[in-house]
Write an enzyme that holds these catalytic residues in place. Structure first.
Site, PDB file in Angstrom:
ATOM      1  N   GLU A 211       1.198  -4.641  11.270  1.00 50.12           N
ATOM      2  CA  GLU A 211       0.844  -3.224  11.119  1.00 50.12           C
ATOM      3  C   GLU A 211       1.748  -2.429  12.052  1.00 50.12           C
ATOM      4  O   GLU A 211       1.734  -2.618  13.267  1.00 50.12           O
ATOM      5  CB  GLU A 211      -0.633  -2.992  11.485  1.00 50.12           C
ATOM      6  CG  GLU A 211      -1.634  -3.715  10.581  1.00 50.12           C
ATOM      7  CD  GLU A 211      -1.915  -2.965   9.284  1.00 50.12           C
ATOM      8  OE1 GLU A 211      -1.379  -1.849   9.110  1.00 50.12           O
ATOM      9  OE2 GLU A 211      -2.671  -3.503   8.448  1.00 50.12           O
TER      10      GLU A 211
ATOM     11  N   HIS B 190       2.812  -3.597   6.865  1.00 48.26           N
ATOM     12  CA  HIS B 190       1.838  -2.529   6.603  1.00 48.26           C
ATOM     13  C   HIS B 190       1.900  -1.493   7.729  1.00 48.26           C
ATOM     14  O   HIS B 190       2.521  -1.703   8.753  1.00 48.26           O
ATOM     15  CB  HIS B 190       0.410  -3.091   6.578  1.00 48.26           C
ATOM     16  CG  HIS B 190       0.089  -3.934   5.388  1.00 48.26           C
ATOM     17  ND1 HIS B 190      -0.760  -3.524   4.382  1.00 48.26           N
ATOM     18  CD2 HIS B 190       0.494  -5.172   5.032  1.00 48.26           C
ATOM     19  CE1 HIS B 190      -0.859  -4.467   3.459  1.00 48.26           C
ATOM     20  NE2 HIS B 190      -0.101  -5.493   3.835  1.00 48.26           N
ATOM     21  N   SER B 191       1.185  -0.379   7.525  1.00 46.94           N
ATOM     22  CA  SER B 191       0.885   0.531   8.615  1.00 46.94           C
ATOM     23  C   SER B 191      -0.545   1.028   8.388  1.00 46.94           C
ATOM     24  O   SER B 191      -1.005   1.026   7.245  1.00 46.94           O
ATOM     25  CB  SER B 191       1.862   1.712   8.657  1.00 46.94           C
ATOM     26  OG  SER B 191       1.607   2.647   7.626  1.00 46.94           O
TER      27      SER B 191
ATOM     28  N   HIS C  88       0.863  -1.183   0.000  1.00 44.61           N
ATOM     29  CA  HIS C  88       0.000   0.000   0.000  1.00 44.61           C
ATOM     30  C   HIS C  88       0.901   1.235   0.000  1.00 44.61           C
ATOM     31  O   HIS C  88       1.708   1.441   0.910  1.00 44.61           O
ATOM     32  CB  HIS C  88      -0.943  -0.012   1.207  1.00 44.61           C
ATOM     33  CG  HIS C  88      -1.958  -1.116   1.100  1.00 44.61           C
ATOM     34  ND1 HIS C  88      -2.378  -1.879   2.161  1.00 44.61           N
ATOM     35  CD2 HIS C  88      -2.616  -1.589   0.000  1.00 44.61           C
ATOM     36  CE1 HIS C  88      -3.268  -2.774   1.726  1.00 44.61           C
ATOM     37  NE2 HIS C  88      -3.428  -2.615   0.424  1.00 44.61           N
TER      38      HIS C  88
ATOM     39  N   ARG D 219       0.937   4.387   0.490  1.00 49.03           N
ATOM     40  CA  ARG D 219       1.058   5.461   1.483  1.00 49.03           C
ATOM     41  C   ARG D 219       1.707   5.013   2.783  1.00 49.03           C
ATOM     42  O   ARG D 219       1.927   5.836   3.677  1.00 49.03           O
ATOM     43  CB  ARG D 219      -0.336   6.017   1.778  1.00 49.03           C
ATOM     44  CG  ARG D 219      -1.307   4.993   2.344  1.00 49.03           C
ATOM     45  CD  ARG D 219      -2.735   5.507   2.251  1.00 49.03           C
ATOM     46  NE  ARG D 219      -3.707   4.550   2.748  1.00 49.03           N
ATOM     47  CZ  ARG D 219      -5.022   4.701   2.624  1.00 49.03           C
ATOM     48  NH1 ARG D 219      -5.504   5.764   1.996  1.00 49.03           N
ATOM     49  NH2 ARG D 219      -5.854   3.805   3.102  1.00 49.03           N
TER      50      ARG D 219
HETATM   51 ZN   LIG Z   1      -1.719  -1.696   4.148  1.00 47.86          ZN
END
Ligand SMILES: [Zn+2]
Length: 376
Positions: free
Chosen positions: A340, A312-313, A181, A183
């Protein structure tokens, strides 16, 4: 809810004689204030009350809270609604501006390890590529740069492969993906720190030596490079890849929703090209997923995958299957996780994490990985 774009800043193009350059439009979030709204299991009611606001939503699972950015001219009306809410960003645009002040890349001489100051700032995509080439170049006998294919805009899907005393490709894989992702900037920095330490601490840390001598490590820092570049040039909050499709008015597919396994099931992904979770026209039909599937399968057919982590974050939690289902069921990874990263949320931002938190985020993950990889 109007999911409208934020204020549009016209970036003046360089005027060249005879050329009529197409203006680039950059979305700023100047004056936007971001909140975490408690939903208490009733997100529908919260979203209903926000129907007339031009909110920018941050999170998909809104059962406990809904994180949103609100344009400055709607803040007073939003606060009048009296939600139970905490502030994530007082001025999202200002925080993006601060975050986007990149330190220049510190060039290194041949076979020298890049400076740790790399982790004091975020950086331009081209500098990330340089960092990996320099890091690998300092350890040419125990690592290599890998190229698994090209993105929809033709960028190389690169990574680093690191091995130990058993030699290249002799052990089960530890396999990391970053920045699926676009961003989620902190993910690239964290996997870079892991790669850095796996290489630099082999001789000085017995635990690292044992890990390297037990596993081959494969790290792909940018599985969505086009999206990442777009977050630096046009829209900091862009999530998907940048694939155009005939007949679709919107750009981008969520690579994380395009894996060719149970793709046809409904729920959890969208069939609308304009949605943040658009899953594509067919299973595995993005260039990025095609390359990832082929490479992942090569690891499975080799020595197998011991541990896969999709970084991810944000939120600071770990997700276990099912959710990364392809790697678990098809690629047969023994462990398949999603982590995350920072921030947790309240009072500490969202996707735009201050640069001062890069190193603390990286160090805590490195300590966690050292422990994990020694016990699994
Ligand atoms: Zn993500």
């Amino acid at each position: 809810m109007k999911f409208t774009a934020a204020a549009l800043l016209l970036v003046a193009p360089l005027a060249l004689a005879g050329a009529v350059p197409k203006p680039e439009r950059k979305i700023t979030y100047d004056g936007y204030k971001a909140y975490r709204i408690a939903t208490h299991g009733d997100a529908k009611s919260v979203k209903g009350k926000l129907a007339s606001f031009a909110v920018v939503p941050f999170n998909l699972n809104t059962n406990e809270h809904f994180d949103v950015a609100i344009p400055g001219d709607e803040v007073a009306a939003f606060e009048a609604l009296g939600f139970e809410a905490e502030v994530l960003h007082n001025d999202l645009g200002a925080d993006i501006m601060t975050e986007g002040t990149f330190a220049p890349y510190q060039e290194v001489s041949a076979q020298a390890v890049p400076s740790l100051s790399w982790f004091d700032s975020y950086h331009a995509y081209a500098d990330h590529v340089k960092f990996f080439n320099d890091l690998q170049g300092a350890f040419p006998n125990v690592s290599e740069i890998i190229d698994i294919g090209a993105s929809s805009q033709g960028r190389q899907l690169f990574g680093i492969h690191i091995w130990g005393s058993g030699g290249k490709g002799s052990k089960p894989a530890i396999y990391f993906h970053g920045t699926v992702h676009a961003r989620e900037w902190i993910t690239a920095k964290v996997v870079e720190y892991l790669a850095y330490n796996f290489l630099t601490q082999y001789s000085s840390d017995a635990t690292v030596k044992a890990i390297r001598d037990t596993y081959d490590i494969y790290i792909l820092p940018f599985v969505n490079p086009d999206g990442f570049v777009y977050t630096q040039t046009n829209d900091r909050l862009w999530r998907k890849n940048r694939q155009s499709r005939s007949g679709a008015s919107c750009v981008g597919t969520d690579i994380n929703r395009n894996w060719p396994y149970k793709w046809e099931l409904t729920g959890g992904a969208s069939t609308d090209p304009c949605d943040e979770t658009y899953k594509g026209k067919a299973a595995g039909d993005t260039p990025e997923n095609k390359a990832l599937v082929a490479f992942t399968q090569s690891l499975t057919n080799g020595k197998g995958i011991k541990l896969y982590i999709d970084w991810h974050s944000y939120g600071q939690y770990i997700l276990f299957p099912y959710g990364t289902d392809y790697i678990q069921d098809v690629a047969k990874a023994e462990f398949a996780w999603t982590i995350e990263l920072r921030p947790k949320g309240s009072g500490s931002g969202g996707f735009v994490l201050p640069a001062a938190q890069i190193l603390p985020s990286a160090i805590e993950q490195w300590e966690g990985m050292k422990y994990l990889l020694a016990v699994i």
